[in-house]
Structure formats: structure tokens, C-alpha cells
Design a protein around this motif. Sequence first.
Motif, PDB file in Angstrom:
ATOM      1  N   HIS A 339      36.917  58.884  19.438  1.00 27.19           N
ATOM      2  CA  HIS A 339      37.981  58.982  19.957  1.00 27.19           C
ATOM      3  C   HIS A 339      38.830  59.668  19.103  1.00 27.19           C
ATOM      4  CE1 HIS A 339      38.697  55.248  17.883  1.00 27.19           C
ATOM      5  NE2 HIS A 339      39.812  55.481  17.986  1.00 27.19           N
ATOM      6  N   GLU A 340      40.075  60.183  19.596  1.00 27.84           N
ATOM      7  CA  GLU A 340      40.861  60.946  18.986  1.00 27.84           C
ATOM      8  C   GLU A 340      42.137  59.963  18.219  1.00 27.84           C
ATOM      9  OE1 GLU A 340      44.736  63.967  19.684  1.00 27.84           O
ATOM     10  OE2 GLU A 340      42.876  64.300  20.950  1.00 27.84           O
ATOM     11  N   TYR A 354      39.468  62.450  14.314  1.00 27.79           N
ATOM     12  CA  TYR A 354      38.642  61.503  15.251  1.00 27.79           C
ATOM     13  C   TYR A 354      38.097  60.463  14.555  1.00 27.79           C
ATOM     14  CZ  TYR A 354      38.764  66.101  17.734  1.00 27.79           C
ATOM     15  OH  TYR A 354      39.102  67.216  18.133  1.00 27.79           O
TER      16      TYR A 354
END
Length: 359
Positions: A339-340, A354
Amino acid sequence: MPRPARTDRASPYGRKTSRPKVDHRTRAPAREYELEALAGLEHVAATELDSVPLARDIRGPRFWYPGDPERLTRMKSVTAVYRVRGWDVPRPRGLLGHQQLGELTTFLREVVEVGGHTSFRIGAAGRESSVMQRIAEELQTALQLPHEPETGELLIRILPQQQGEGWDVLARITRRPLSARAWRECNMAGGLNATIAYAAHKLAGQRDNDRIFNPMSGSGTLLIERALMGPYDAMVGVDINPDAVRCAQTNIRAAKREIEVAQIDALHTGLPARSFDLVMADLPWGDAIGTHGGNEALYPAFLKEMHRLTSQRGRLCVITHEIRLFERVLAEQQKWNAHELFQVASGGHHPKAYLLSKT
């Protein structure tokens, strides 16, 4: 008969009450400040500001603070801290009035006393105008500091007030940006901004028992920023470039930390599987370091090897400007969830960070 001791009614243990401790700094006059953060890291700066004792009336990057401004110069997630004062004048020309110019001079002298600046410059729209030039001339005489338009240490920003019809003057309280860390004695092309490194560590999770690995460690920014944040179990950096290793070692000594850095290919370290709990990587962006064609082969191989080196619940934090390539490589593999964390504007680039965990 002696009176019984007063007790704390809210306590089941009947402890004696005592006067609440009052920090003497709360009685000092509060001054207004503004933080400057890289675009995309404002939330990290806001979290750090929340931890500053006595900071109050926080309105975005603006806040009031009665304590020693030296505390603000130790913030790690921002690029600058400015002291702020407003004047109820319709245009900057109003700052040249006798009273306003005297107040402005006193305001800036107080900032110079904190930062020890030896020159100044003005950052404002239309700084080449005759009014701004006149302000610079008057300040040069009043402050007895040379006006150096491009390199002046005391950065003075003159801005219209967001609320109100006057003008604000912001003066940076340090001689250099806070992102220019004191430990950085050696620079390399493509070196990571220290505030980005700090933010990545904060958002990746800071654990005292982490074994940390920094492949392609460059000048050591990710290593040093984490070492200065607090305890960890172990930390190792590697880089295939001998100049990078020497540069990192120079900066590590300047930071007064002991971190192992070796000249080794990050994809062929020979280290046992599951050696690390956290891998922090600033991958080549394909401009100052590496090429896009080379990254096409590097990125998949990197994810595969870091999967081998991380523990079962380990994390991998990747910073890159090769966003399309990296996200395509992620979509083509099944060993990592990602996920960012953030996307930041820095030096004309917009890299993303990330956080990856094993599936």
C-alpha cells in the motif's frame, strides 16, 4: 487536634493531593510560527508538531509557541520553521513607514539572535520591484547584514495574509533548511532528502527490536535517520559502489553513530534467509542513478531477493520515482501485499513510498 491530610477523591488509594505542576514557559509570551514541509509530507509534520510541548492554537502549519525556539529547530519532518508577524498595511510599501520599519527591524533582530544569520535575502513575488529593493536596502542598513539575493542565510518571505487585508513577514529561524542535516558532510548525485527518509521510517513503523537492512544505501541517509530516531536490534547497509560506501561512512562518523556499511551487491549478499525485519530501500529512479532499461530487470529481482531476506512478518519500504514500472512489477507478482505511504514533491520529482508485507 491536627487536620487530616487532604486526599484525592478520584483515587481509590487516598493519595495526597498536590498542586499541578505548571511549566514556567507557559507564562512566557507565545510567538507565532509556521512550518514548511515538502508537499505530500504535511501529515507527517502535523504529527510531529503534536508532540512538541506547549505548541498551541495549531492551524495547519501555523501555531503559537512560548518555549525556546531551539526545540523547533530539532524537528525532522519539515524543511524549515519560520517566525511570523503580521502588519495591517494594504501593500508591502507600508512596511517602509517609520513605525512599521522599526517594528520589522526589531522582529528580524530577534530571529537573528536565535539563528546567528550572517546575511539575508527576500523571497517574495516581485522581489525585483522597486519597493522590495527599497525594503532590502533599509534592512541592510538597520540589521547591518549584507543583502545577498540568492544565498542569504536569513530567508525573509513577505506574503499577503490569508485572513485579513494586511501582509505577513515570515523569517526562517535557521541559517540553512532543516533538511540540510548537520551530519551530511558528503553528498552524492541522487541522494535522498533527509525529511523523506525520516517520514518513511516513521510510517513504516519504528520498533526497538527491528533488524534493519538498507540495500543500495548510497550516502547513508536512510541508515543515519533511523539510527538517530532510537533503538533497534541491528542495522546493515550495502552498496555496490565503493564511493558510496566511503561517502556513507563519512556521514555516519559525522552523525556519531556506529553502523555497518559494506561494498556488496544488494542482490547477492550471501546473507541467510529471514535475516531482517525491515528493509528500507531508495531504489534507482532511472535519472541520476540507474537507467529505465536497467530498472526493468532490477525491480523484479530486487523484490524476489528481499522476500528471501525478510522475516515472515517483515516489512519492505520502497521509495521510487519509477512509479509505473514498480506498480506493474507489483501487479505481476504474488509474494507481496503493498500500500502507498505517501507521494512527495522533491527537487522536481514526485516519488512514492510503498510499504510491502508478505502475503
